[in-house]
Design an enzyme around this catalytic site. Structure first.
Site, PDB file in Angstrom:
ATOM      1  N   ALA A  23      -4.847  -1.378  -5.070  1.00  0.00           N
ATOM      2  CA  ALA A  23      -3.970  -0.001  -5.752  1.00  0.00           C
ATOM      3  C   ALA A  23      -4.372   0.517  -6.732  1.00  0.00           C
ATOM      4  O   ALA A  23      -4.455   1.915  -7.011  1.00  0.00           O
ATOM      5  CB  ALA A  23      -2.578  -0.245  -5.688  1.00  0.00           C
ATOM      6  N   THR A  27      -4.825   5.009  -8.433  1.00  0.00           N
ATOM      7  CA  THR A  27      -3.753   5.469  -9.445  1.00  0.00           C
ATOM      8  C   THR A  27      -4.010   6.804 -10.003  1.00  0.00           C
ATOM      9  O   THR A  27      -3.341   7.673 -10.394  1.00  0.00           O
ATOM     10  CB  THR A  27      -3.395   4.134 -10.545  1.00  0.00           C
ATOM     11  OG1 THR A  27      -4.723   3.955 -11.111  1.00  0.00           O
ATOM     12  CG2 THR A  27      -2.675   3.231  -9.982  1.00  0.00           C
ATOM     13  N   GLN A 100      -7.256  -2.725   0.405  1.00  0.00           N
ATOM     14  CA  GLN A 100      -5.875  -3.389   0.348  1.00  0.00           C
ATOM     15  C   GLN A 100      -5.120  -1.910   0.655  1.00  0.00           C
ATOM     16  O   GLN A 100      -3.660  -2.060   0.839  1.00  0.00           O
ATOM     17  CB  GLN A 100      -5.560  -4.038  -0.755  1.00  0.00           C
ATOM     18  CG  GLN A 100      -6.245  -5.502  -0.749  1.00  0.00           C
ATOM     19  CD  GLN A 100      -6.076  -6.191  -2.040  1.00  0.00           C
ATOM     20  OE1 GLN A 100      -4.885  -6.863  -2.295  1.00  0.00           O
ATOM     21  NE2 GLN A 100      -6.566  -5.883  -3.275  1.00  0.00           N
ATOM     22  N   HIS A 120      -4.938  -3.798   5.088  1.00  0.00           N
ATOM     23  CA  HIS A 120      -3.515  -3.487   5.247  1.00  0.00           C
ATOM     24  C   HIS A 120      -3.114  -2.438   6.017  1.00  0.00           C
ATOM     25  O   HIS A 120      -2.021  -2.124   5.837  1.00  0.00           O
ATOM     26  CB  HIS A 120      -2.803  -3.710   3.898  1.00  0.00           C
ATOM     27  CG  HIS A 120      -3.028  -5.097   3.160  1.00  0.00           C
ATOM     28  ND1 HIS A 120      -2.959  -5.098   1.667  1.00  0.00           N
ATOM     29  CD2 HIS A 120      -3.212  -6.282   3.667  1.00  0.00           C
ATOM     30  CE1 HIS A 120      -3.125  -6.250   1.484  1.00  0.00           C
ATOM     31  NE2 HIS A 120      -3.299  -7.230   2.505  1.00  0.00           N
ATOM     32  N   CYS A 131       7.411  -1.125  21.464  1.00  0.00           N
ATOM     33  CA  CYS A 131       6.550  -0.591  22.507  1.00  0.00           C
ATOM     34  C   CYS A 131       4.968  -0.533  22.146  1.00  0.00           C
ATOM     35  O   CYS A 131       4.160  -0.301  22.882  1.00  0.00           O
ATOM     36  CB  CYS A 131       6.820   0.623  23.369  1.00  0.00           C
ATOM     37  SG  CYS A 131       6.853   2.113  22.382  1.00  0.00           S
ATOM     38  N   ASN A 219     -11.258  -3.697 -13.582  1.00  0.00           N
ATOM     39  CA  ASN A 219      -9.681  -3.888 -13.525  1.00  0.00           C
ATOM     40  C   ASN A 219      -9.115  -3.733 -15.007  1.00  0.00           C
ATOM     41  O   ASN A 219      -9.905  -4.175 -16.029  1.00  0.00           O
ATOM     42  CB  ASN A 219      -9.103  -5.020 -12.930  1.00  0.00           C
ATOM     43  CG  ASN A 219      -7.894  -4.831 -12.351  1.00  0.00           C
ATOM     44  OD1 ASN A 219      -7.901  -3.843 -11.501  1.00  0.00           O
ATOM     45  ND2 ASN A 219      -6.667  -5.657 -12.827  1.00  0.00           N
TER      46      ASN A 219
HETATM   47  P1  NAD Z   1      -1.367  -4.278  -7.366  1.00  0.00           P
HETATM   48  O1  NAD Z   1      -0.416  -3.380  -8.014  1.00  0.00           O
HETATM   49  O2  NAD Z   1      -1.023  -5.779  -7.280  1.00  0.00           O
HETATM   50  O3  NAD Z   1      -2.477  -4.108  -8.644  1.00  0.00           O
HETATM   51  C1  NAD Z   1      -3.117  -3.203  -9.163  1.00  0.00           C
HETATM   52  C2  NAD Z   1      -4.095  -3.564 -10.175  1.00  0.00           C
HETATM   53  O4  NAD Z   1      -4.697  -2.370 -10.596  1.00  0.00           O
HETATM   54  C3  NAD Z   1      -3.487  -4.030 -11.446  1.00  0.00           C
HETATM   55  O5  NAD Z   1      -4.082  -5.252 -11.957  1.00  0.00           O
HETATM   56  C4  NAD Z   1      -3.828  -2.897 -12.525  1.00  0.00           C
HETATM   57  O6  NAD Z   1      -3.937  -3.384 -13.818  1.00  0.00           O
HETATM   58  C5  NAD Z   1      -4.954  -2.003 -12.205  1.00  0.00           C
HETATM   59  N1  NAD Z   1      -4.951  -0.777 -12.208  1.00  0.00           N
HETATM   60  C6  NAD Z   1      -4.129   0.178 -12.030  1.00  0.00           C
HETATM   61  N2  NAD Z   1      -4.655   1.258 -12.361  1.00  0.00           N
HETATM   62  C7  NAD Z   1      -5.801   1.055 -12.586  1.00  0.00           C
HETATM   63  C8  NAD Z   1      -7.155   2.019 -13.082  1.00  0.00           C
HETATM   64  N3  NAD Z   1      -6.743   3.219 -12.970  1.00  0.00           N
HETATM   65  N4  NAD Z   1      -8.295   1.499 -13.347  1.00  0.00           N
HETATM   66  C9  NAD Z   1      -8.605  -0.039 -13.276  1.00  0.00           C
HETATM   67  N5  NAD Z   1      -7.491  -0.765 -12.974  1.00  0.00           N
HETATM   68  C10 NAD Z   1      -6.287  -0.406 -12.459  1.00  0.00           C
HETATM   69  O7  NAD Z   1      -2.400  -3.868  -6.214  1.00  0.00           O
HETATM   70  P2  NAD Z   1      -3.465  -4.686  -5.298  1.00  0.00           P
HETATM   71  O8  NAD Z   1      -3.812  -5.864  -5.803  1.00  0.00           O
HETATM   72  O9  NAD Z   1      -3.842  -3.789  -4.484  1.00  0.00           O
HETATM   73  O10 NAD Z   1      -1.973  -5.306  -4.306  1.00  0.00           O
HETATM   74  C11 NAD Z   1      -0.944  -4.541  -3.940  1.00  0.00           C
HETATM   75  C12 NAD Z   1      -0.669  -4.437  -2.565  1.00  0.00           C
HETATM   76  O11 NAD Z   1      -0.061  -3.039  -2.707  1.00  0.00           O
HETATM   77  C13 NAD Z   1      -1.791  -4.128  -1.826  1.00  0.00           C
HETATM   78  O12 NAD Z   1      -1.733  -4.944  -0.420  1.00  0.00           O
HETATM   79  C14 NAD Z   1      -1.745  -2.786  -1.208  1.00  0.00           C
HETATM   80  O13 NAD Z   1      -1.794  -2.674   0.237  1.00  0.00           O
HETATM   81  C15 NAD Z   1      -0.608  -2.161  -1.576  1.00  0.00           C
HETATM   82  N6  NAD Z   1      -0.563  -0.655  -2.217  1.00  0.00           N
HETATM   83  C16 NAD Z   1      -1.266   0.102  -1.797  1.00  0.00           C
HETATM   84  C17 NAD Z   1      -1.174   1.372  -2.642  1.00  0.00           C
HETATM   85  C18 NAD Z   1      -2.146   2.477  -1.857  1.00  0.00           C
HETATM   86  O14 NAD Z   1      -2.454   2.440  -0.832  1.00  0.00           O
HETATM   87  N7  NAD Z   1      -2.577   3.391  -2.936  1.00  0.00           N
HETATM   88  C19 NAD Z   1      -0.299   1.603  -3.557  1.00  0.00           C
HETATM   89  C20 NAD Z   1       0.539   0.484  -3.875  1.00  0.00           C
HETATM   90  C21 NAD Z   1       0.521  -0.683  -3.080  1.00  0.00           C
END
Ligand code: NAD
Length: 252
Positions: A23, A27, A100, A120, A131, A219
């Site tokens: 995710a 962001t 993910q 995911h 269905c 990260n």
């Molecule tokens: P998570 O929210 O657990 O972790 C996100 C990580 O990214 C954190 O450690 C954070 O410090 C870091 N982060 C945030 N912004 C950042 C940036 N600009 N640069 C560098 N690092 C940054 O997310 P995850 O590990 O992907 O797991 C969560 C689940 O959430 C996944 O299964 C996913 O399917 C789902 N998800 C998806 C979305 C999307 O599709 N955009 C959004 C939210 C959650």
């Protein structure tokens, strides 16, 4: 930036890099992640979005549709991290992106869909839990806008859900097998914007490290795999990943 230089040195000879995004890669596009201080879990209880409660409780489904509308209203566009993955492919170094994320932004950025493994699922499609009929998310959201709080399947009246993997659901077998195959065959593995706490997804970078290929973690915050990573680039994905890709020499 010295970590980026070190990572570029490690990846210089690589031709089958896997980029594993979470995710945090999206962001910068305006989509909140789950676990950051302003993440979605500060506003929504994660237990609400488990499959069992989604099936059992119309109130949970109405909440899920509100969340989907909110996410689509952001109008997210790919950012510099997604563009960097496209450049890595153009360099002939990318075996695939295992993501993910369910936001479709890697392919929106121009990455060949054949190179993207959506672990995911996708939020761009809805699926009937009775269905199996699939339909575009945009069409389902238009029905919500028009007043249906929990639109049923047009084919059978069953419950519709985004075609994403909810808590309590198994990963689709084919998708997981493909992600495993990419991980087994890669010559470097780069994690971008993932807390690496969601399983089984987080097993993939651990396996790559176990094979002895370079593991690079990009990260903002520490992850449980920082200790086994070859290089940790702490900071913003939208800055560090482009810098890393641009620091690579022409592919061997
Ligand atoms: P998570 O929210 O657990 O972790 C996100 C990580 O990214 C954190 O450690 C954070 O410090 C870091 N982060 C945030 N912004 C950042 C940036 N600009 N640069 C560098 N690092 C940054 O997310 P995850 O590990 O992907 O797991 C969560 C689940 O959430 C996944 O299964 C996913 O399917 C789902 N998800 C998806 C979305 C999307 O599709 N955009 C959004 C939210 C959650």
């Amino acid at each position: 930036m010295s970590a980026v230089v070190a990572a570029a040195g490690l990846l210089a000879g690589a031709r089958r890099i896997v980029v594993f995004t979470g995710a945090g890669a999206s962001t910068d596009s305006g989509i909140p992640d789950f676990r950051s201080p302003d993440g979605l879990w500060t506003r929504y209880d994660p237990r609400l979005l488990g499959l069992r409660r989604y099936l059992a409780d119309p109130g949970v489904r109405r909440l899920a549709w509100r969340l989907r509308r909110e996410l689509v209203a952001i109008g997210a566009r790919p950012n510099a991290a997604h563009a960097a993955c496209v450049r890595l492919a153009a360099q002939g170094r990318l075996a695939g992106v295992i993501t993910q994320n369910v936001d479709g932004l890697h392919t929106d950025a121009g990455l060949d869909p054949a190179l993207v493994c959506e672990l995911h699922g996708t939020g761009r499609v809805v699926v009937c839990l009775r269905c199996g009929e699939r339909a575009p998310m945009a069409a389902a959201l238009a029905r919500v806008e028009a007043g249906e709080e929990d639109p049923p399947c047009r084919a059978c009246g069953g419950i519709l859900k985004a075609a994403t993997v909810s808590f309590g659901e198994r990963l689709p077998a084919g998708v997981w097998a493909r992600a495993e195959a990419l991980t087994e065959a890669c010559d470097a593995f780069v994690v971008v914007g993932s807390s690496l706490v969601v399983r089984p997804a987080a097993e993939l970078p651990a396996r790559a490290a176990g094979r002895g290929v370079p593991l690079v973690v990009v990260n903002r915050e520490p992850t449980p795999l920082d200790g086994v990573a070859s290089v940790v680039c702490r900071g913003e994905a939208g800055t560090l990943l482009p810098a890393l890709v641009d620091a690579l020499p022409p592919a061997p």
